[in-house]
Design an enzyme around this catalytic site. Structure first.
Site, PDB file in Angstrom:
ATOM      1  N   ASN A  10       0.410  -2.496   5.190  1.00  0.00           N
ATOM      2  CA  ASN A  10       0.626  -2.761   3.763  1.00  0.00           C
ATOM      3  C   ASN A  10       0.217  -1.489   3.042  1.00  0.00           C
ATOM      4  OD1 ASN A  10       0.541  -3.540   1.107  1.00  0.00           O
ATOM      5  ND2 ASN A  10      -1.161  -4.997   1.345  1.00  0.00           N
ATOM      6  N   LYS A  12       0.375  -0.715  -0.013  1.00  0.00           N
ATOM      7  CA  LYS A  12      -0.151  -0.906  -1.382  1.00  0.00           C
ATOM      8  C   LYS A  12       0.454   0.152  -2.307  1.00  0.00           C
ATOM      9  CE  LYS A  12      -4.213  -3.052   0.639  1.00  0.00           C
ATOM     10  NZ  LYS A  12      -5.635  -3.337   0.578  1.00  0.00           N
ATOM     11  N   HIS A  95      -1.392 -11.884  -1.617  1.00  0.00           N
ATOM     12  CA  HIS A  95      -2.412 -10.894  -1.264  1.00  0.00           C
ATOM     13  C   HIS A  95      -3.574 -11.016  -2.247  1.00  0.00           C
ATOM     14  CE1 HIS A  95      -4.501  -7.153  -0.547  1.00  0.00           C
ATOM     15  NE2 HIS A  95      -3.919  -7.148   0.625  1.00  0.00           N
ATOM     16  N   GLU A  97      -5.297  -8.908  -3.732  1.00  0.00           N
ATOM     17  CA  GLU A  97      -5.219  -8.050  -4.921  1.00  0.00           C
ATOM     18  C   GLU A  97      -4.291  -8.666  -5.967  1.00  0.00           C
ATOM     19  OE1 GLU A  97      -4.368  -4.521  -2.647  1.00  0.00           O
ATOM     20  OE2 GLU A  97      -6.374  -4.713  -1.796  1.00  0.00           O
ATOM     21  N   GLU A 168      -7.301 -12.600   5.368  1.00  0.00           N
ATOM     22  CA  GLU A 168      -7.885 -11.348   4.887  1.00  0.00           C
ATOM     23  C   GLU A 168      -9.110 -11.662   4.033  1.00  0.00           C
ATOM     24  OE1 GLU A 168      -4.620  -8.036   4.883  1.00  0.00           O
ATOM     25  OE2 GLU A 168      -4.812  -8.909   2.912  1.00  0.00           O
ATOM     26  N   GLY A 174     -10.749  -2.835   2.400  1.00  0.00           N
ATOM     27  CA  GLY A 174     -11.004  -1.509   1.835  1.00  0.00           C
ATOM     28  C   GLY A 174     -12.477  -1.172   1.740  1.00  0.00           C
ATOM     29  N   SER A 214     -10.086  -3.847   6.818  1.00  0.00           N
ATOM     30  CA  SER A 214     -10.717  -2.714   7.514  1.00  0.00           C
ATOM     31  C   SER A 214     -10.396  -2.677   9.013  1.00  0.00           C
ATOM     32  CB  SER A 214     -12.235  -2.700   7.268  1.00  0.00           C
ATOM     33  OG  SER A 214     -12.504  -2.536   5.890  1.00  0.00           O
TER      34      SER A 214
HETATM   35  P1  13P Z   1      -7.705  -2.312   4.472  1.00  0.00           P
HETATM   36  O1  13P Z   1      -7.150  -2.239   5.889  1.00  0.00           O
HETATM   37  O2  13P Z   1      -7.606  -1.020   3.750  1.00  0.00           O
HETATM   38  O3  13P Z   1      -9.058  -2.930   4.441  1.00  0.00           O
HETATM   39  O4  13P Z   1      -6.725  -3.329   3.674  1.00  0.00           O
HETATM   40  C1  13P Z   1      -6.429  -4.564   4.212  1.00  0.00           C
HETATM   41  C2  13P Z   1      -5.362  -5.201   3.402  1.00  0.00           C
HETATM   42  O5  13P Z   1      -5.577  -5.580   2.257  1.00  0.00           O
HETATM   43  C3  13P Z   1      -4.032  -5.346   4.006  1.00  0.00           C
HETATM   44  O6  13P Z   1      -3.199  -6.166   3.243  1.00  0.00           O
END
Ligand code: 13P
Length: 257
Positions: A10, A12, A95, A97, A168, A174, A214
């Site tokens: 992803n 982002k 997601h 976010e 997740e 992150g 992560s």
């Molecule tokens: P990270 O791998 O950067 O922690 O992000 C995970 C994520 O949100 C994938 O959708």
């Protein structure tokens, strides 16, 4: 029941036209494993060119969200049917976010999921608790609540064949704080158990459940060795070909002792 592993990046709001072209060229040159589904989810502006660049590779290309309405006055938004129109096959919905930064509710997530399935896109439905929710021992309530809102009433065959779940934990995204394999397995097993209750064991055993938060080359093998972890949805470590290719090759890596 062996589920086909699904490792997806992803992206982002990262990367640019040049780096995506380079990434796609690396994918095309790579000897991708035949027994793993590989996917990338670029920003909308690069979606069509990523679809074109990866045509014929078997790599899944999808959008990071979509708007459920077919068309209309929604400045800045992109409809599920438009995602489908440029040749993408998948879309991520729910997601964290989108839920926490953009304020999407369970109902918003469900509307996107229904629109996506309705126009022929496959879906990655994200579920996950915040740190406060975990500390308050509300992880199962939150995750199972999101699962119910996202899947209630779906046809079992559609769920098994066209919906991937991604657990997740928000506190692991992150942050460098990966859930331990035990923490991931516990929630994945909980999710699969609820799917078995709601849709029958046959369906539950077919649904692919990715872990996200992560994930990196150093921990992917350990996570993937959990019986109910079937893949990874990866942010940071999916942005460079070196680390993403190492993730795809998880089966050939030694889990850290
Ligand atoms: P990270 O791998 O950067 O922690 O992000 C995970 C994520 O949100 C994938 O959708």
């Amino acid at each position: 029941m062996t589920r086909r592993p699904f490792i997806a990046g992803n992206w982002k709001m990262h990367l640019d036209r040049r780096s995506i072209a380079d990434f796609c060229a690396s994918i095309k040159d790579a000897d991708l494993p035949g027994d793993v589904t590989v996917g990338v989810f670029p920003p909308f502006v690069y979606l069509a060119e990523t679809v074109d660049a990866l045509a014929g590779t078997g790599v899944v290309v999808g959008a990071q969200t979509c708007r459920p309405e077919e068309k209309g006055a929604f400045t800045g938004e992109v409809a599920a049917v438009q995602v489908k129109d440029v040749g993408a096959t998948h879309v991520i919905v729910g997601h964290s976010e989108r839920r926490h930064v953009m304020g999407e509710t369970d109902a918003d997530v469900r509307a996107r999921l229904d629109a996506a399935l309705g126009c022929g896109l496959d879906v990655v439905l994200c579920l996950g608790e915040t740190l406060d929710e975990r500390k308050a021992e509300r992880t199962s309530d939150v995750v199972l609540g999101q699962l119910a809102a996202g899947t209630k009433g779906l046809d079992g065959e559609t769920l098994a064949s066209r919906v991937t779940l991604a657990y997740e934990p928000v506190w692991a995204i992150g942050t460098g704080l990966t859930a331990t394999p035990e923490q991931a397995q516990e929630v994945h097993a909980l999710v699969r158990g609820r799917l078995a209750e709601d849709f029958g064991d046959g369906v539950a055993q077919r649904v692919v459940v990715q872990y996200g938060g992560s994930v990196k080359p150093a921990n992917v093998a350990d996570l993937m060795s959990c019986p109910d972890v079937d893949g990874a949805l990866v942010g940071g470590a999916s942005l460079a070909w070196d680390s993403f290719s190492a993730l795809i090759a998880f089966e050939r890596q030694e889990a850290p002792q």
